[in-house]
Design an enzyme around this catalytic site. Structure first.
Site, PDB file in Angstrom:
ATOM      1  N   CYS A 100       0.882  -1.331   0.041  1.00  6.60           N
ATOM      2  CA  CYS A 100      -0.119   0.121  -0.059  1.00  6.60           C
ATOM      3  C   CYS A 100       0.954   1.178   0.050  1.00  6.60           C
ATOM      4  CB  CYS A 100      -0.957   0.158   1.180  1.00  6.60           C
ATOM      5  SG  CYS A 100      -2.021  -1.510   1.295  1.00  6.60           S
ATOM      6  N   CYS A 119      -2.928   8.805   6.336  1.00  4.83           N
ATOM      7  CA  CYS A 119      -1.646   8.727   6.965  1.00  4.83           C
ATOM      8  C   CYS A 119      -1.760   8.988   8.490  1.00  4.83           C
ATOM      9  CB  CYS A 119      -0.623   9.819   6.261  1.00  4.83           C
ATOM     10  SG  CYS A 119      -0.454   9.692   4.607  1.00  4.83           S
TER      11      CYS A 119
END
Lengths: 390, 138
Positions: free
Chosen positions: B37, B107
């Protein structure tokens, strides 16, 4: 853009503003003459006849017109198209669109070096195959496909050969006759010309190729592409083609040396890998994976000073890594760790030295903060870890 | 895409990069994300077992600038907090502080997940039940 291109274009915005299709006044004649001249410059670069050059708004339109135009025009002959998985989206998405309209499309896989397998192409040919659409050179990894062999196979089976040559025209010698190309899309801004103008080459002899217009209207461009011509853009495109023809050999020699210097230096970094067949590659492209470092994070180390692109498209909404690198068989993790370097006419040795240092320093710094690098150094099998996919 | 000054600052001068002894009973380690990812974060806390205060925090991150900044900022916030306070760190606080654009919110989610994973690792090492968390804001 090359300043010499801009200089050629400028008079056609204000002083000579005529419409090239207006044949009843001198302003129109001047514009028509300028377009004719540019068309010759464009044709000469690729060894074509000016009558074979259809002006477009760029390669996306050229890809659409070439592929859709053949599909429609040759519907009575068949509905099968062969392309490959590393094509530009303008080709892939056009083919997908045609599938909805009844086309059968074969998407050839590429080999790990990025080249298609000619035996697979041969095996994929059917009596209903009307078109083989394979790019001349890849935009991300620079790999040059064996176009002569591809066109020979297409011809043998009675199919036409279309190529998206955006990356190749102006950078390496392309000759539509020697290469056996029937249709070819290319664009001005990839050879220091203006954005928003390109061309589709459509062969007129052996065989005479026709495409169904995708833009209907006033019947410009031999009826294949209606719309008032972008005269300054076309003049600039012509000038860019002329410059490319005259300067390609010296540009290539200089640029490929710089590319090799960059690549050889960056290969010295541990666990870095060059993507794509090095022997069949454009002189100005290099694509390198730096294992255990993420591409976007890497670019951030120098994106103020160097314009690059990353195989990790984390910046886009999709968060998908490069489909081209994945088609070579790279895992998602390596695809996320890749950078594409593109050099050009204005790249200097100082810039290359700067890039080598900036990339090397940033890779080392990011590896110091990469948990994957630490695991690799400690001998941990990263592939064996059960990662939580998010 | 333009990064905020705070993201650039954490990227250029990351705080608390490093490794704590993951075998130690006073250290909790959270490893989240996946190489496929494009993001892997490892966040570690060292806890004073008497007071429950986090005395040290370290991270290593494979990812974009926003992922590095999120984990760097998280370690700064963790130091000096008790475990109970650390549990309350919300990913949206990281988003706000770092001015992350929508496409980078994941994030901050990863950083919050890493904090919780580190806390749970510490708890299970010390015979405490692992906490169950609600889904963070994606």
């Amino acid at each position: 853009m090359d300043p010499r291109v801009l200089e050629a274009m400028l008079p056609y915005f204000v002083e000579n503003f005529g419409n090239a299709a207006s044949r009843n006044h001198s302003f129109g004649w001047q514009a028509e003459e300028a377009v004719d001249y540019a068309r010759e410059q464009i044709a000469q670069l690729i060894g074509a006849d000016p009558k074979e050059i259809i002006i477009t708004s760029g390669a996306t339109e050229g890809d659409n017109l070439g592929i859709k135009g053949v599909f429609e025009m040759y519907a009575s002959k068949g509905n099968h198209i062969i392309t490959c998985t590393t094509e530009h989206k303008a080709v892939l998405d056009t083919c997908k669109h045609l599938e909805k309209l009844g086309a059968e499309v074969t998407y050839l896989e590429v080999q790990p070096d990025g080249l298609i397998d000619l035996k697979q192409l041969e095996a994929a040919m059917r009596p209903t195959t009307i078109l083989v659409a394979i790019m001349y050179a890849n935009n991300e990894i620079g790999v040059i496909q064996p176009v002569k062999e591809i066109s020979a196979i297409a011809k043998k089976h009675g199919a036409l050969f279309f190529t998206d040559a955006v990356q190749a025209v102006g950078k390496i010698p392309v000759d539509v006759n020697a290469d056996g190309i029937d249709l070819m899309a290319f664009t001005a801004h990839k050879m220091y010309g203006p954005k928003g103008v390109g061309a589709l080459y459509v062969r007129r002899k052996n065989p005479r190729v026709k495409v169904t217009a995708q833009l209907d209207g006033g019947g410009h461009e031999r009826g294949m592409r209606s719309g008032t011509l972008n005269v300054p853009g076309i003049v600039g495109f012509g000038k860019a083609c002329e410059l490319a023809r005259l300067e390609m050999a010296s540009d290539t020699e200089r640029i490929s040396k710089l590319r090799d210097k960059l690549e050889n230096a960056l290969k010295q970094i541990d666990e870095s890998y060059v993507n794509g067949n090095p022997a069949h590659r454009l002189p100005h492209v290099s694509n390198i994976s730096f294992k255990y470092v993420e591409g976007e994070g890497l670019m951030m180390g120098f994106n103020k000073d160097i314009a690059l692109s990353s195989g990790s498209a984390c910046t886009s909404a999709s968060l998908e890594p490069s489909y081209v690198l994945k088609a070579l068989g790279l895992g998602d993790d390596l695809a996320h760790s890749s950078l594409r370097f593109g050099l050009g006419r204005y790249t200097t040795e100082e810039q290359i030295d700067f890039t080598i240092k900036a990339v090397t320093d940033t890779v080392l710094k990011l590896r110091d903060m990469s948990p994957l690098w630490e695991m690799f150094k400690d001998g941990v099998d990263i592939d064996a870890i059960q990662w939580a996919h998010h | 895409m333009a990064y905020s000054d705070k993201v650039i600052d954490h990227y250029s001068n990351p705080k608390n990069v490093g490794t704590l002894d993951k075998a130690s009973k006073s250290v909790g380690t959270g490893l989240v994300g996946a190489p496929e990812c494009g993001d892997v974060m490892r966040l570690q806390i060292e806890v004073d077992q008497a007071t429950g205060v986090i005395t040290d925090a370290k991270f290593k991150t494979f990812g974009c600038g926003s992922a590095i900044a999120s984990s760097s900022l998280a370690t700064e916030w963790l130091k000096g907090k008790t475990i109970d306070e650390a549990v309350k760190i919300d990913n949206m606080d990281l988003v706000e502080e770092l001015n992350l654009p929508p496409v980078k919110i994941h994030c901050s989610v990863l950083a919050e997940d890493a904090i919780k994973a580190a806390i749970n690792d510490f708890r299970s090492k010390n015979g405490l039940e692992e906490l169950v968390f609600e889904q963070s804001h994606v």
